[in-house]
Design an enzyme around this catalytic site. Structure first.
Site, PDB file in Angstrom:
ATOM      1  N   LYS A  63       1.801  14.504  33.659  1.00 19.68           N
ATOM      2  CA  LYS A  63       0.870  14.976  32.618  1.00 19.68           C
ATOM      3  C   LYS A  63       0.713  16.491  32.663  1.00 19.68           C
ATOM      4  CE  LYS A  63      -3.829  14.848  33.250  1.00 19.68           C
ATOM      5  NZ  LYS A  63      -4.621  16.033  32.922  1.00 19.68           N
ATOM      6  N   ASN A  64       0.389  17.009  33.846  1.00 19.22           N
ATOM      7  CA  ASN A  64       0.015  18.429  33.898  1.00 19.22           C
ATOM      8  C   ASN A  64       1.200  19.372  33.732  1.00 19.22           C
ATOM      9  OD1 ASN A  64      -2.661  17.776  34.024  1.00 19.22           O
ATOM     10  ND2 ASN A  64      -2.781  17.865  36.266  1.00 19.22           N
ATOM     11  N   CYS A 106     -12.209  17.077  31.730  1.00 19.94           N
ATOM     12  CA  CYS A 106     -13.087  16.253  32.574  1.00 19.94           C
ATOM     13  C   CYS A 106     -14.214  17.086  33.162  1.00 19.94           C
ATOM     14  CB  CYS A 106     -12.299  15.663  33.743  1.00 19.94           C
ATOM     15  SG  CYS A 106     -11.162  14.366  33.285  1.00 19.94           S
ATOM     16  N   ARG A 155     -15.852  25.002  35.203  1.00 18.87           N
ATOM     17  CA  ARG A 155     -14.436  25.242  34.904  1.00 18.87           C
ATOM     18  C   ARG A 155     -14.276  26.579  34.174  1.00 18.87           C
ATOM     19  NH1 ARG A 155     -11.295  19.669  33.732  1.00 18.87           N
ATOM     20  NH2 ARG A 155      -9.670  20.875  34.745  1.00 18.87           N
ATOM     21  N   ASP A 158      -6.907  15.704  42.762  1.00 16.27           N
ATOM     22  CA  ASP A 158      -6.793  14.636  41.768  1.00 16.27           C
ATOM     23  C   ASP A 158      -6.523  13.269  42.394  1.00 16.27           C
ATOM     24  OD1 ASP A 158      -7.309  16.480  39.822  1.00 16.27           O
ATOM     25  OD2 ASP A 158      -5.219  16.792  39.274  1.00 16.27           O
ATOM     26  N   ARG A 207      -6.084   9.285  28.859  1.00 15.86           N
ATOM     27  CA  ARG A 207      -5.655  10.684  28.790  1.00 15.86           C
ATOM     28  C   ARG A 207      -4.503  10.957  29.744  1.00 15.86           C
ATOM     29  NH1 ARG A 207      -9.685  14.000  30.898  1.00 15.86           N
ATOM     30  NH2 ARG A 207      -7.867  15.309  30.985  1.00 15.86           N
TER      31      ARG A 207
HETATM   32  C1  EPZ Z   1      -5.541  21.767  36.888  1.00 17.87           C
HETATM   33  O1  EPZ Z   1      -6.785  22.141  36.320  1.00 17.87           O
HETATM   34  C2  EPZ Z   1      -5.333  20.330  36.507  1.00 17.87           C
HETATM   35  N1  EPZ Z   1      -5.328  20.239  35.046  1.00 17.87           N
HETATM   36  C3  EPZ Z   1      -6.462  19.485  37.099  1.00 17.87           C
HETATM   37  O2  EPZ Z   1      -6.086  18.152  36.832  1.00 17.87           O
HETATM   38  C4  EPZ Z   1      -6.510  19.674  38.615  1.00 17.87           C
HETATM   39  O3  EPZ Z   1      -7.657  19.021  39.133  1.00 17.87           O
HETATM   40  C5  EPZ Z   1      -6.607  21.156  38.955  1.00 17.87           C
HETATM   41  O4  EPZ Z   1      -5.541  21.901  38.313  1.00 17.87           O
HETATM   42  C6  EPZ Z   1      -6.505  21.432  40.450  1.00 17.87           C
HETATM   43  O5  EPZ Z   1      -5.283  20.929  40.937  1.00 17.87           O
HETATM   44  C7  EPZ Z   1      -4.244  20.591  34.378  1.00 17.87           C
HETATM   45  O6  EPZ Z   1      -3.228  20.984  34.922  1.00 17.87           O
HETATM   46  C8  EPZ Z   1      -4.315  20.456  32.908  1.00 17.87           C
HETATM   47  P1  EPZ Z   1      -7.661  25.264  38.502  1.00 17.87           P
HETATM   48  P2  EPZ Z   1      -7.174  23.678  36.210  1.00 17.87           P
HETATM   49  O7  EPZ Z   1      -7.691  26.408  37.569  1.00 17.87           O
HETATM   50  O8  EPZ Z   1      -5.926  24.466  36.015  1.00 17.87           O
HETATM   51  C9  EPZ Z   1     -11.652  27.587  39.834  1.00 17.87           C
HETATM   52  C10 EPZ Z   1      -6.455  15.887  36.273  1.00 17.87           C
HETATM   53  O9  EPZ Z   1      -7.190  14.913  36.564  1.00 17.87           O
HETATM   54  N2  EPZ Z   1     -11.314  28.544  38.756  1.00 17.87           N
HETATM   55  O10 EPZ Z   1      -6.541  25.150  39.489  1.00 17.87           O
HETATM   56  O11 EPZ Z   1      -8.240  23.786  35.197  1.00 17.87           O
HETATM   57  C11 EPZ Z   1     -12.108  26.244  39.309  1.00 17.87           C
HETATM   58  O12 EPZ Z   1     -13.482  26.246  39.012  1.00 17.87           O
HETATM   59  C12 EPZ Z   1      -7.028  17.240  36.374  1.00 17.87           C
HETATM   60  O13 EPZ Z   1      -5.288  15.787  35.893  1.00 17.87           O
HETATM   61  C13 EPZ Z   1     -12.043  29.701  38.630  1.00 17.87           C
HETATM   62  O14 EPZ Z   1     -13.000  29.956  39.362  1.00 17.87           O
HETATM   63  O15 EPZ Z   1      -7.739  23.928  37.664  1.00 17.87           O
HETATM   64  C14 EPZ Z   1     -11.711  25.327  40.446  1.00 17.87           C
HETATM   65  O16 EPZ Z   1     -12.723  25.343  41.401  1.00 17.87           O
HETATM   66  C15 EPZ Z   1      -8.414  17.448  36.087  1.00 17.87           C
HETATM   67  N3  EPZ Z   1     -11.687  30.587  37.639  1.00 17.87           N
HETATM   68  C16 EPZ Z   1     -10.463  25.982  41.045  1.00 17.87           C
HETATM   69  O17 EPZ Z   1     -10.472  27.324  40.569  1.00 17.87           O
HETATM   70  C17 EPZ Z   1     -10.639  30.347  36.810  1.00 17.87           C
HETATM   71  O18 EPZ Z   1     -10.368  31.183  35.936  1.00 17.87           O
HETATM   72  C18 EPZ Z   1      -9.132  25.361  40.672  1.00 17.87           C
HETATM   73  O19 EPZ Z   1      -9.047  25.215  39.256  1.00 17.87           O
HETATM   74  C19 EPZ Z   1      -9.903  29.171  36.951  1.00 17.87           C
HETATM   75  C20 EPZ Z   1     -10.254  28.264  37.941  1.00 17.87           C
END
Ligand code: EPZ
Length: 423
Positions: free
Chosen positions: A22-23, A117, A122, A309, A402
């Protein structure tokens, strides 16, 4: 409203095939915005986040045609920047890739704030930091809940970006934005997830020059254009991990096929620590329950750590394991909402805060009526229902749809009594 009904306490046996990731798929689908030619994508998972991504591209002027069951041809040549409908963008998280891809191709971008989610705050500050490092002006409008990006007066140029946090989305968006920008962009403290590598491989096949993906330093040398390409998405490591835990939790044995075992190493290692047998093949893993499952301690981390995840699915196994386990969440700040539903099934869990939970173990789960609160929680409830005595009904299953292709059909073929019921 649709629901999933499971009659549990039956071991799963047989072969179960994993779909495309998916991702990766959502990043690459929006990544096609950067190309000026037809892209043929194989191993696309048929899930609602993918259909939502296609709907967004079509409404922006792209053509998206299905070639066979899992292959689609996308042509974004006539796409209109800034035209992604806000209501569609707000339905999913990965729609934030429109910003990086539009900026990379057109030098400006506009989209609504993304949805996704509810697993904690986020923010997109690291995405914005990357765009600004390339010379963009970024305006976030909290009234219209949208982001508008323009090129600064000197235009866009490659530069260094240091990510304050390891972020999958920000790393991918930085790569998307930099690929067609003159000069060299260096992204430090980059995410190393397999989907970052998959996106880079797709872009390179289309004529980009991205190196270092899969390490914490990614280098992007800008090229003037990208051409169409044929590309196959990698298998979904989280879907694979979900089936691996389902095999263990139901005291069964599954050969999980169409996987890259290396992507599963952290999950495999934890299952083995718990006393579950896992055998690796070239493109499959066999998971077998061989006796009592022991409690363990897990901390979720960015790749190659144990994936966040997989927190809820592993949480279910910890509920039924023999002895105490702990789960420390190292990525999101609110990932234990799923425990509220597991209590209804007889689980004993002490959640200290959004970051830490203690699973007392030894639970005999009982079927219950529960609500999927997010995608991976929903997958975990399916595992719980399969392992539980009696009937489990899960509603709000749009979250599960999803990210999991035909999960009921796949599980039925390995012996589960599970039905998707439309009311
Ligand atoms: C991706 O989300 C995945 N989604 C998520 O998958 C997954 O949980 C996550 O990566 C972590 O592996 C997709 O790829 C579409 P991050 P993403 O930016 O990119 C903080 C699923 O079930 N952060 O790596 O949105 C954030 O708050 C899901 O498939 C900031 O502070 O996650 C978090 O604590 C849901 N500032 C951490 O970083 C930013 O600008 C990691 O988030 C961005 C993120």
């Amino acid at each position: 409203m649709d629901k999933i009904v499971i009659k549990g306490n039956k071991p799963l046996h047989g072969e179960i095939e994993v779909s495309g990731m998916k991702n990766s798929a959502v990043a690459i689908i929006f990544g096609t915005i950067l190309t000026e030619g037809k892209c043929v994508l194989h191993n696309i998972p048929m899930i609602s986040d993918v259909t939502a991504s296609f709907d967004i591209l079509r409404s922006m002027g792209a053509s998206v045609n299905r070639i066979d069951k899992t292959t689609f041809e996308i042509d974004t040549v006539n796409i209109v920047p800034g035209s992604a409908p806000f209501e569609l963008v707000r339905k999913m998280r990965a729609s934030y890739y429109i910003l990086g891809a539009e900026l990379g191709r057109f030098g400006h971008a506009k989209a609504a704030y993304p949805g996704g989610c509810e697993i904690g705050a986020r923010p997109i500050d690291q995405h914005i930091k990357a765009f600004e490092a390339l010379g963009a002006n970024v305006v976030c409008d909290d009234d219209t809940k949208s982001v508008v990006i323009s090129s600064g007066k000197d235009g866009l140029r490659g530069d260094s970006v240091f990510m304050d946090i390891v972020s999958v989305g920000a790393t991918i968006n930085a790569i998307l934005a930099a690929v067609r920008v003159p000069g060299t962009t260096i992204i430090d403290n980059a995410a190393r997830e397999p989907h970052v590598v998959d996106l880079a491989n797709f872009l390179n096949a289309a004529g980009a020059d991205v190196s270092g993906a899969g390490t914490d330093t990614v280098k992007v040398r800008g090229v003037s254009e990208l051409h169409g390409v044929t590309y196959e998405i990698v298998p979904d490591m989280i879907e694979a991990g979900t089936f691996m835990i389902a095999a263990a939790a139901t005291k069964g044995e599954l050969k999980v096929t169409n996987v890259i075992p290396k992507h599963l190493e952290s999950i495999t290692a934890k299952l083995q620590d718990m006393g579950v047998e896992v055998e690796e093949y070239d493109d499959a893993v066999r998971v077998k329950y061989i006796g009592e499952i022991s409690g363990i301690n897990v901390k979720t981390l960015p790749y190659p750590g144990f994936p966040t995840d997989m927190n809820p699915q592993m949480g279910v196994l910890m509920c039924i394991a023999n002895g105490k386990s702990t789960m420390r969440e190292g990525v999101w700040d609110n990932r234990f909402k799923y425990c509220d539903e597991l209590y209804k099934m007889g689980a004993a869990i002490k959640v200290s805060d959004g970051k830490m939970a203690e699973f007392l173990g030894g639970a005999s789960l009982k079927g219950a009526q529960i609500t999927a609160c997010d995608l991976r929680a929903g997958a975990a409830f399916i595992i719980a229902g399969l392992a539980a005595e009696g009937v489990t009904e899960i509603d709000n299953i749009r979250h599960i749809q999803r990210g999991y292709e035909d999960i009921c059909g796949k599980l039925r073929r390995v012996g589960a009594e599970i039905e998707l019921v439309s009311e």
